[in-house]
Write a protein that holds these residues in place. Structure first.
Motif, short mmCIF file in Angstrom:
data_model
loop_
_atom_site.label_atom_id
_atom_site.label_comp_id
_atom_site.label_asym_id
_atom_site.label_seq_id
_atom_site.Cartn_x
_atom_site.Cartn_y
_atom_site.Cartn_z
N LEU A 140 1.59 3.44 8.37
CA LEU A 140 2.32 4.53 8.77
C LEU A 140 3.32 4.46 9.46
CD1 LEU A 140 2.63 7.59 7.88
CD2 LEU A 140 1.02 8.02 9.70
N TYR A 141 3.07 3.73 10.72
CA TYR A 141 4.18 3.58 11.73
C TYR A 141 5.10 2.37 11.38
CZ TYR A 141 2.28 6.99 15.23
OH TYR A 141 1.59 7.82 16.07
N ARG A 142 4.67 1.58 10.57
CA ARG A 142 5.56 0.54 10.10
C ARG A 142 6.48 1.03 9.29
NH1 ARG A 142 1.87 -2.61 7.47
NH2 ARG A 142 1.33 -3.41 9.58
N TRP A 143 6.44 2.14 8.33
CA TRP A 143 7.42 2.59 7.45
C TRP A 143 8.20 3.72 8.00
CZ3 TRP A 143 8.62 0.83 2.59
CH2 TRP A 143 7.97 -0.16 2.08
N ILE A 144 7.36 4.68 8.96
CA ILE A 144 7.85 5.79 9.54
C ILE A 144 7.59 5.46 11.08
CG2 ILE A 144 7.96 8.33 9.92
CD1 ILE A 144 6.84 8.56 7.11
N PRO A 145 8.30 4.82 11.75
CA PRO A 145 8.17 4.54 13.33
C PRO A 145 8.36 5.96 13.89
CG PRO A 145 10.03 3.25 12.39
CD PRO A 145 9.61 4.21 11.38
N ALA A 146 8.05 5.89 15.08
CA ALA A 146 7.93 7.19 16.17
C ALA A 146 9.38 7.92 16.07
CB ALA A 146 7.56 6.71 17.50
N SER A 147 10.51 6.75 16.14
CA SER A 147 11.67 7.39 16.01
C SER A 147 12.01 8.43 14.79
CB SER A 147 12.77 6.17 16.07
OG SER A 147 12.80 5.50 14.79
N GLY A 148 11.03 8.38 13.84
CA GLY A 148 11.36 9.16 12.55
C GLY A 148 12.10 8.59 11.67
N LYS A 149 12.87 7.40 11.91
CA LYS A 149 13.71 6.88 10.82
C LYS A 149 12.60 6.16 9.57
CE LYS A 149 17.23 3.15 10.10
NZ LYS A 149 18.02 2.21 10.92
N ILE A 150 13.19 6.36 8.51
CA ILE A 150 12.11 5.80 7.38
C ILE A 150 12.93 4.57 7.01
CG2 ILE A 150 11.53 6.06 5.07
CD1 ILE A 150 11.50 9.26 5.53
N PHE A 151 12.09 3.57 6.75
CA PHE A 151 12.43 2.43 6.15
C PHE A 151 11.99 2.27 4.74
CE2 PHE A 151 11.88 1.55 10.67
CZ PHE A 151 13.08 0.75 11.11
N LYS A 159 0.74 -1.15 -0.11
CA LYS A 159 0.03 0.22 0.00
C LYS A 159 0.88 1.01 0.00
CE LYS A 159 -4.46 0.29 1.11
NZ LYS A 159 -5.65 1.00 0.19
N MET A 160 2.07 1.07 0.70
CA MET A 160 2.89 2.20 0.72
C MET A 160 3.94 2.33 -0.48
SD MET A 160 3.30 4.86 2.63
CE MET A 160 3.46 5.19 4.23
N THR A 161 3.55 3.33 -1.23
CA THR A 161 4.39 3.68 -2.33
C THR A 161 5.52 4.67 -2.25
OG1 THR A 161 3.10 5.35 -3.11
CG2 THR A 161 2.78 2.98 -4.19
N SER A 162 6.59 4.85 -2.86
CA SER A 162 7.69 5.79 -2.44
C SER A 162 6.74 7.32 -2.35
CB SER A 162 8.75 5.61 -3.69
OG SER A 162 8.43 5.84 -4.61
N ASP A 163 6.04 7.70 -3.36
CA ASP A 163 5.36 8.79 -3.45
C ASP A 163 4.64 9.12 -2.11
OD1 ASP A 163 6.22 9.47 -5.91
OD2 ASP A 163 4.41 8.60 -6.92
N LYS A 164 4.02 8.21 -1.65
CA LYS A 164 3.26 8.18 -0.37
C LYS A 164 4.08 8.53 0.81
CE LYS A 164 -1.15 5.85 -1.24
NZ LYS A 164 -1.99 4.88 -1.04
N LEU A 165 5.18 7.62 0.70
CA LEU A 165 6.28 7.82 1.72
C LEU A 165 6.93 9.22 1.95
CD1 LEU A 165 7.59 6.06 3.88
CD2 LEU A 165 9.26 5.63 2.06
#
Length: 82
Positions: A69-80, A36-42
């Motif tokens: 959302l949290y799977r891709w951008i966790p609370a720590s702010g690091k983007i996967f 569901k999460m594309t690079s544009d959505k990220l």
């Protein structure tokens, strides 16, 4: 007698299924659901979160769940990325 035939048939089905999956993988065929999460959505999510919009609103805007959302951008702010 019937149970042993059923067991043999089941093992043949498993063997054929595994062979088919291996062949598909070798040919580059992907299995499963599209992410569901594309690079544009990220990028949009990161931008919206940095502007102060709540994660719940960001998820609603991008038509994803808060968990995604949290799977891709966790609370720590690091983007996967994958």
């Amino acid at each position: 007698m019937m149970a042993s035939l059923a067991e043999m048939e089941r093992s043949l089905i498993i063997e054929r299924t595994r062979a088919g999956l291996e062949t598909a993988k070798r040919l580059g065929k992907l299995s499963g659901r599209k992410p569901k999460m594309t690079s544009d959505k990220l990028r949009a999510a990161k931008r919206l979160l940095e502007s102060g919009i709540s994660p719940k609103e960001v998820a609603k805007t991008l038509e994803i769940s808060v968990a995604t959302l949290y799977r891709w951008i966790p609370a720590s702010g690091k983007i996967f990325t994958s």
